[in-house]
Design an enzyme around this catalytic site. Structure first.
Site, short mmCIF file in Angstrom:
data_model
loop_
_atom_site.label_atom_id
_atom_site.label_comp_id
_atom_site.label_asym_id
_atom_site.label_seq_id
_atom_site.Cartn_x
_atom_site.Cartn_y
_atom_site.Cartn_z
N SER A 53 -15.91 -16.93 -25.68
CA SER A 53 -16.62 -18.05 -25.29
C SER A 53 -15.93 -19.32 -25.83
O SER A 53 -15.09 -19.29 -26.81
CB SER A 53 -18.17 -17.88 -25.68
OG SER A 53 -18.63 -19.24 -25.89
N TYR A 102 -24.86 -16.64 -31.52
CA TYR A 102 -23.93 -16.38 -30.58
C TYR A 102 -22.69 -17.16 -30.94
O TYR A 102 -21.71 -16.59 -30.85
CB TYR A 102 -24.66 -17.29 -29.41
CG TYR A 102 -23.82 -17.17 -28.04
CD1 TYR A 102 -24.05 -16.25 -27.31
CD2 TYR A 102 -22.75 -18.25 -27.71
CE1 TYR A 102 -23.20 -15.87 -25.86
CE2 TYR A 102 -22.16 -18.17 -26.60
CZ TYR A 102 -22.41 -17.09 -25.81
OH TYR A 102 -21.81 -16.67 -24.59
P1 NAP Z 1 -26.07 -13.03 -17.50
O1 NAP Z 1 -26.15 -12.96 -16.19
O2 NAP Z 1 -27.08 -13.23 -18.54
O3 NAP Z 1 -25.52 -11.45 -17.96
C1 NAP Z 1 -25.72 -10.82 -19.15
C2 NAP Z 1 -25.26 -9.29 -18.80
O4 NAP Z 1 -25.40 -8.40 -20.05
C3 NAP Z 1 -26.10 -8.89 -17.85
O5 NAP Z 1 -25.46 -8.09 -16.77
C4 NAP Z 1 -27.07 -7.68 -18.73
O6 NAP Z 1 -27.27 -6.65 -17.83
C5 NAP Z 1 -26.16 -7.74 -19.93
N1 NAP Z 1 -27.13 -6.89 -21.06
C6 NAP Z 1 -27.98 -7.97 -21.45
N2 NAP Z 1 -28.62 -7.04 -22.59
C7 NAP Z 1 -28.08 -5.92 -22.37
C8 NAP Z 1 -28.31 -4.62 -23.35
N3 NAP Z 1 -29.13 -4.41 -24.24
N4 NAP Z 1 -27.42 -3.44 -22.74
C9 NAP Z 1 -26.61 -3.56 -22.01
N5 NAP Z 1 -26.49 -4.51 -21.23
C10 NAP Z 1 -27.16 -5.93 -21.23
O7 NAP Z 1 -24.88 -14.06 -18.29
P2 NAP Z 1 -23.42 -14.23 -18.18
O8 NAP Z 1 -23.16 -15.76 -18.09
O9 NAP Z 1 -22.89 -13.50 -16.89
O10 NAP Z 1 -23.03 -13.69 -19.48
C11 NAP Z 1 -21.80 -12.53 -19.21
C12 NAP Z 1 -20.81 -12.79 -20.35
O11 NAP Z 1 -20.17 -13.83 -20.32
C13 NAP Z 1 -21.66 -12.89 -21.99
O12 NAP Z 1 -20.94 -12.13 -23.02
C14 NAP Z 1 -21.57 -14.31 -22.21
O13 NAP Z 1 -21.69 -14.60 -23.42
C15 NAP Z 1 -20.34 -14.65 -21.46
N6 NAP Z 1 -20.21 -16.09 -21.26
C16 NAP Z 1 -20.95 -16.63 -20.43
C17 NAP Z 1 -20.84 -18.00 -20.17
C18 NAP Z 1 -21.63 -18.90 -19.08
O14 NAP Z 1 -21.27 -20.02 -18.99
N7 NAP Z 1 -22.40 -18.50 -18.47
C19 NAP Z 1 -19.79 -18.81 -20.94
C20 NAP Z 1 -19.09 -18.02 -21.79
C21 NAP Z 1 -19.13 -16.66 -22.30
P3 NAP Z 1 -28.74 -6.60 -17.00
O15 NAP Z 1 -28.63 -7.60 -16.00
O16 NAP Z 1 -28.44 -5.18 -16.25
O17 NAP Z 1 -30.01 -6.57 -17.84
#
Ligand code: NAP
Length: 260
Positions: free
Chosen positions: A152, A165
């Protein structure tokens, strides 16, 4: 005489015949990683927690690739061995692991609850570490493999209202380097992608706050937030033989955010 440079080919970006595990692969960024890997030819083993996987299955199968799904709570440490065992049972190998699942909980530092700290660290750091360790055992035996961790901007910066985080994502960068150093000798590469601001459920509360959204957008040199599609090229590159000499790198895909 044939030049060694002639060995380079765009086929090095192909993932045909590879098997990729993507955690959190049915939604947001994880879904984009899964579809990108399928577009490059990989068969998928997608780990989901609560989201239905029918849409993702359709997107992967449309690319002519196989899609298997496994429901697991990655905060449960029993799950990590099960995921790798099931993938081996289904496909017989693990070539690529994308540690994408992650969570964020927002609160001011002085009010931050211990249970929220623990929950974020367990998913973002501990589960990534233990699942990688299980996958690495297979990859070392195979003498090949790629692990791609999702870092991130808060692997580099402090942020506000999200202390665990930030701690977990700084640690993801460290663990990436630690794994890379030990496993490079076995032909296993571990790298990370650090997405900038991407429109997903993770950032929905910021997107709803017009002032905060505007403030962030104005600091991004490209002048816009990313969509999950902006991350698809990076994951294919780091999963492919084209990146075989890249180890322990954290690749920012951030529209220039860190360059400011
Ligand atoms: P998101 O839509 O909230 O995705 C989170 C994912 O994690 C979902 O697919 C969810 O699965 C899974 N998850 C949550 N709790 C879990 C558990 N206990 N066991 C297994 N799986 C679990 O957000 P996103 O933005 O796509 O995030 C994906 C990654 O990118 C994360 O690591 C986040 O920190 C990183 N990231 C995001 C951003 C951004 O701006 N969006 C920036 C930098 C990094 P389910 O949907 O099946 O529950």
């Amino acid at each position: 005489m044939t030049s060694p440079l002639s060995n380079f080919s765009l086929d090095m970006f192909s993932l045909t015949g590879k098997v990729a595990i993507v955690t959190g692969g049915a939604t947001g960024l994880g879904q984009a990683y899964a579809v990108a890997l399928a577009k490059a030819g990989a068969d998928l083993f997608v780990v989901t927690h609560g989201t239905s996987w029918e849409e993702t299955r359709g997107l992967i199968e449309k690319e002519g690739c196989r899609a298997e799904f496994f429901q697991a709570d990655l905060a449960n440490r029993e799950a990590h061995k099960e995921i790798i065992a099931k993938c081996l049972e289904v496909y017989g190998k693990v070539d690529i692991l994308v540690n994408n699942a992650g969570t964020i909980r927002r609160a001011p530092l002085l009010e931050y609850k211990a249970e929220d700290w623990d929950a974020v660290m367990e998913l973002n750091l501990n589960s990534l570490y233990f699942l990688s360790q299980e996958a690495a055992k297979v990859m070392v035996e195979q003498k090949s493999g790629k692990i791609i961790n999702i870092a991130s901007m808060l692997s580099f910066q402090g942020g506000k209202f999200v202390p665990p985080y930030t701690a977990s994502k700084h640690a993801v960068a460290g663990v990436t380097k630690a794994f890379a150093n030990e496993l490079a000798q076995y032909g296993v590469q571990i790298n990370a992608i650090a997405p900038g601001y991407v429109e997903t459920a993770n950032t929905a509360p910021i997107l709803e706050d017009q002032e905060r959204k505007k403030e962030i957008t104005s600091r991004i040199p490209t002048g816009r937030w990313a969509t999950p599609a902006d991350l698809m090229g990076a994951v294919v590159f780091l999963a492919s033989p084209a990146s075989d000499y890249i180890n322990g790198h954290v690749l920012a895909v951030d529209g220039g955010w860190l360059a400011r």
